[in-house]
Design an enzyme around this catalytic site. Structure first.
Site, PDB file in Angstrom:
ATOM      1  N   ASN A  73      61.920  45.300 -26.073  1.00 23.26           N
ATOM      2  CA  ASN A  73      61.010  45.730 -27.144  1.00 23.26           C
ATOM      3  C   ASN A  73      59.675  45.027 -27.035  1.00 23.26           C
ATOM      4  OD1 ASN A  73      60.423  43.717 -29.634  1.00 23.26           O
ATOM      5  ND2 ASN A  73      62.350  43.118 -28.636  1.00 23.26           N
ATOM      6  N   CYS A 135      59.616  34.416 -29.776  1.00 23.38           N
ATOM      7  CA  CYS A 135      59.145  35.737 -29.346  1.00 23.38           C
ATOM      8  C   CYS A 135      58.154  35.604 -28.185  1.00 23.38           C
ATOM      9  CB  CYS A 135      58.483  36.473 -30.510  1.00 23.38           C
ATOM     10  SG  CYS A 135      59.687  37.219 -31.620  1.00 23.38           S
ATOM     11  N   CYS A 348      88.368  45.944  -1.476  1.00 21.71           N
ATOM     12  CA  CYS A 348      88.479  44.494  -1.284  1.00 21.71           C
ATOM     13  C   CYS A 348      88.238  44.136   0.182  1.00 21.71           C
ATOM     14  CB  CYS A 348      89.840  43.993  -1.753  1.00 21.71           C
ATOM     15  SG  CYS A 348      91.245  44.698  -0.874  1.00 21.71           S
TER      16      CYS A 348
END
Length: 420
Positions: A73, A135, A348
């Site tokens: 964001n 922030c 594997c």
């Protein structure tokens, strides 16, 4: 039913699940709906000077079919007037007196600014304060958020300013955008913090649109760095919580944040030292009702373990987290393949041949393809088990060593004594 109540530095809540300071806690309407759904507390979206946000603001990273594996964001702190938020905090606290309401705060690094906002929010009855030094975008360019949070001296000084007038517990929220988060955690404690919370979001760019060549998200064709969170950041956050929890100079409670999506994540954070947890992305993805599963799951887990109080979980795994130099160099595990369960996809074998230690042999027995691990060459790296799509097909089993345990630090100590 176990007792899920927590006490984090004097802040009490009916369970350890708090909503983190973010869009889900932007208004009284949202916080009250969250409390009705079952959340034990909420950290109100960061209050500060009037902020102008941009459009758009969010982006998500999906991986291999999982939507919102990560979330990005570029939104800033609340853009709603301070007085409106304060009135809604007052109203919400009256309706839910037993739930924890913590005010997230971010202001300029000036003593009078911290004094002013602390007094205002405490006057409406919050249970605690969370100083946002985390922030990474927008506010940081103005000297706040992670711009302060990356400088231990500023964290200490501003925490001290808040504590000069605060009457409720002060939590300091730390940025992960730093080499060693324990340095700023220690600074917060020196400043008088009653608790620390971690992590805030990580500097990020969610992606680039291959058709338009715009960043994701973009604002009218221009992008900027944002904050990354969601399930993808959980291992980073868990490590930072663990490093602070085992640091004797960070001797305050921890509120864990970072990719917590279910009760299992919450239990892991608490075992590694967090007294409670904060959730954001999972609530944004699935809604407030996810807390019901979190509460039920944690209750069942505690009952199954015979643990009466969730507070008894806190820090139980911290002593098992140490420095690499203290690990036993002679501890040995190897892979073991169960050919009765194996579906012969050979993932594997490919992984071991191409990128690990070439210790899985292919052979045929009674016309059936089989796999077998050469134990003398296996280093116990776990890769074959990690890539195996079938539960139970590959197990990692301990092989008792004939050599006594010895760590790297013990080895170096012996060598130093030998060379004297």
């Amino acid at each position: 039913m176990a007792d899920l109540r927590i006490d984090l530095a004097g802040i009490k809540s009916p369970n350890p699940f708090w909503l983190a300071s973010a869009p889900p806690t932007n208004s009284g309407y949202q916080v009250q709906r969250a409390f009705e759904a079952g959340w034990g507390g909420a950290v109100w979206k960061t209050l500060g000077e009037p902020i102008l946000n941009v459009s758009s603001r969010f982006a998500a990273v999906s991986f291999n079919g999982q939507r919102v594996a990560g979330f990005n964001n570029i939104e800033l702190i609340t853009d709603r007037p301070l007085e409106v938020n304060l009135n809604e905090i007052l109203e919400t606290k009256k309706r839910f007196p037993n739930h924890a309401i913590i005010a997230s705060l971010m202001v300029e690094p000036r003593q009078e600014k911290w004094h002013e906002i602390v007094k205002k929010v405490e006057a409406v009855g919050v249970d605690g304060l969370e100083l946002n030094f985390g922030c990474p975008h927008g506010m940081a360019e103005r000297g706040m958020g992670s711009a302060s949070g990356q400088v231990p001296e500023l964290v200490e000084k501003q925490t001290h300013w808040a504590k000069e007038v605060a009457r409720t517990p002060v939590i300091v929220k730390l940025t992960p955008n730093i080499t060693d988060i324990t340095m700023t955690a220690e600074a917060a404690v020196r400043g008088g913090a009653d608790a620390v919370s971690m992590i805030n979001t990580i500097n990020s760019l969610a992606g680039v649109d291959l058709d338009s060549w715009n960043t994701v998200p973009h604002v009218g064709g221009k992008g900027a760095h944002g904050g990354y969170c969601g399930p993808a950041v959980k291992p980073i956050a868990l490590n930072m919580v663990a490093e602070c929890a085992r640091n004797p100079l960070v001797n305050v409670p921890i509120s864990g944040i970072g990719g917590i999506s279910n009760w299992q994540d919450a239990a892991e954070f608490m075992l590694m030292g967090a007294t409670g947890v904060q959730v954001c992305t999972a609530a944004m993805h699935h809604g407030f009702s996810i807390v019901e599963d979190m509460i039920d799951g944690l209750n069942n887990y505690l009952d199954g373990k015979g643990i009466a109080s969730v507070m008894d979980l806190v820090g139980q795994s911290v002593q098992r987290y140490s420095n690499w130099g203290d690990l036993d160099l002679n501890y040995n595990i190897v892979a073991e393949i169960n050919n009765d369960v194996c579906i012969n996809c050979n993932k594997c074998h490919i992984a071991c041949e191409d990128t690990s230690h070439q210790c899985i042999d292919l052979y045929t027995e009674s016309g059936r393809p089989m796999l077998k691990v050469r134990e003398q060459d296996c280093v116990g790296c776990n890769l074959c088990q990690i890539v195996c799509p079938v539960d139970g097909a590959i197990s990692m089993v301990e092989r008792r060593s004939t050599i006594p345990p010895m760590t790297w630090n013990e080895r170096q100590s012996l060598l130093r004594n030998f060379n004297r």
